[in-house]
Each structure stands twice: as C-alpha cells, then as structure tokens.
Motif scaffolding. Structure first.
Motif, short mmCIF file in Angstrom:
data_model
loop_
_atom_site.label_atom_id
_atom_site.label_comp_id
_atom_site.label_asym_id
_atom_site.label_seq_id
_atom_site.Cartn_x
_atom_site.Cartn_y
_atom_site.Cartn_z
N ASN A 144 1.37 -1.17 12.95
CA ASN A 144 -0.02 -0.86 13.28
C ASN A 144 -0.80 -2.17 13.33
O ASN A 144 -0.69 -2.99 12.42
CB ASN A 144 -0.64 0.05 12.22
N ALA A 166 -9.17 1.78 1.20
CA ALA A 166 -8.48 2.79 2.01
C ALA A 166 -8.80 2.52 3.48
O ALA A 166 -9.92 2.17 3.83
CB ALA A 166 -8.93 4.19 1.63
N THR A 226 1.10 4.96 1.72
CA THR A 226 0.63 5.59 2.95
C THR A 226 1.02 7.06 2.99
O THR A 226 2.15 7.41 2.68
CB THR A 226 1.23 4.88 4.18
N ALA A 275 0.83 -1.20 0.00
CA ALA A 275 0.00 0.00 0.00
C ALA A 275 0.87 1.24 0.00
O ALA A 275 2.04 1.21 0.34
CB ALA A 275 -0.92 -0.01 1.22
N MET A 320 4.96 -0.01 8.51
CA MET A 320 5.12 1.23 7.74
C MET A 320 6.55 1.71 7.85
O MET A 320 7.10 1.82 8.96
CB MET A 320 4.18 2.30 8.30
N ALA A 334 -3.02 8.82 9.54
CA ALA A 334 -2.47 8.24 8.31
C ALA A 334 -3.60 7.72 7.45
O ALA A 334 -4.65 7.32 7.94
CB ALA A 334 -1.50 7.11 8.64
N ALA A 335 -3.35 7.72 6.15
CA ALA A 335 -4.26 7.11 5.18
C ALA A 335 -3.48 6.04 4.44
O ALA A 335 -2.44 6.33 3.83
CB ALA A 335 -4.81 8.14 4.21
N VAL A 336 -3.94 4.80 4.52
CA VAL A 336 -3.29 3.67 3.86
C VAL A 336 -4.17 3.29 2.67
O VAL A 336 -5.33 2.93 2.84
CB VAL A 336 -3.15 2.48 4.82
N SER A 379 -4.69 0.99 -0.76
CA SER A 379 -4.38 -0.14 -1.65
C SER A 379 -5.65 -0.40 -2.44
O SER A 379 -6.19 0.53 -3.03
CB SER A 379 -3.92 -1.35 -0.83
N THR A 422 -0.62 1.02 17.93
CA THR A 422 0.50 1.42 17.10
C THR A 422 1.76 1.59 17.94
O THR A 422 1.68 1.90 19.13
CB THR A 422 0.19 2.72 16.33
N GLY A 482 0.12 -4.14 10.01
CA GLY A 482 0.82 -3.44 8.94
C GLY A 482 2.14 -2.87 9.41
O GLY A 482 2.26 -2.40 10.55
N PHE A 513 1.17 9.95 5.83
CA PHE A 513 1.12 10.02 7.28
C PHE A 513 1.59 11.38 7.78
O PHE A 513 2.23 12.13 7.05
CB PHE A 513 1.96 8.90 7.92
#
Length: 115
Positions: free
Chosen positions: A96, A30, A7, A5, A108, A23-25, A27, A78, A106, A9
């Motif tokens: 996360n 969302a 990201t 994905a 990051m 954050a916006a992930v 793939s 997180t 996940g 952040f």
C-alpha cells in the motif's frame, strides 16, 4: 502505513473482477484504507476438467484516512496477491502506498478466513 502495526482487513467482491478491500492499520496511530481493486483471477483445472481459482493478483486505488494529529485524507495505491490455501483460508500479500502528509509505503502479509 506504520513501522510495525496490526492490520484488520477484508475483501468484499463487487463483481468477478472488482473488489472493495477496506483495512484498518493500527500502531501509534490508526490509518483506514479504502481501496477498490481490479482482480485478475488465475485459474487451474482439475483432472476432472473443473476450474478452480488458485491466486488472485490485484491492483487498485482509493482513499487513505489518517487519525494522527491533524487528521488527513489522501490518495492510496495498492497491489498484491491472494492465494487460496483451502476452502476456509487465504494467504495475502500486499503493498500500500499512501499519499498523506508524506508518502508512506506499507507491506501487509496475512492469513484471512473465508466466509
């Protein structure tokens, strides 16, 4: 929260030891991450006795919001570390764990611009 994905952040310092790290992930779906963290700044001292922060480990929790079919909201844990590379750039690594329809983990890794 996605196999591979992109990201976007941010880190918004609330106090010296608390931050909001949205954050916006993105793939195939969302996921928005909205954690508040406790920060543990690690300081070093220059030859002139000046203090400088070299790393900031953090841990926290908040909400994870998925936009997949039947959107869901769940709890988020997180943790990670920010390492200052220069006055302009910071490297970050974080894990996360989102408890949505199922438990998603996940990792990051990234570079952030400081402003």
């Amino acid at each position: 929260m996605g196999e591979t994905a992109f990201t976007v952040f941010s880190k918004i310092g609330l106090t010296n030891n608390f931050s909001f790290r949205p954050a916006a992930v993105v793939s195939d779906k969302a996921v928005f991450l909205l954690p508040v963290t406790i920060d543990f700044p690690v300081e070093s001292f220059t030859d002139f006795g000046e203090s400088q922060i070299i790393a900031v480990p953090y841990i926290g929790g908040g909400a994870a919001i998925s936009t997949s079919e039947g959107s869901s909201v769940g709890f988020l844990l997180t943790g990670g570390v920010d390492v200052r590379l220069s006055p302009e750039f910071t490297a970050t690594a974080g894990v996360n764990v989102g408890f949505l329809d199922k438990t998603d983990v996940g990792l990051m890794l990234g570079i952030g611009y400081n402003f």
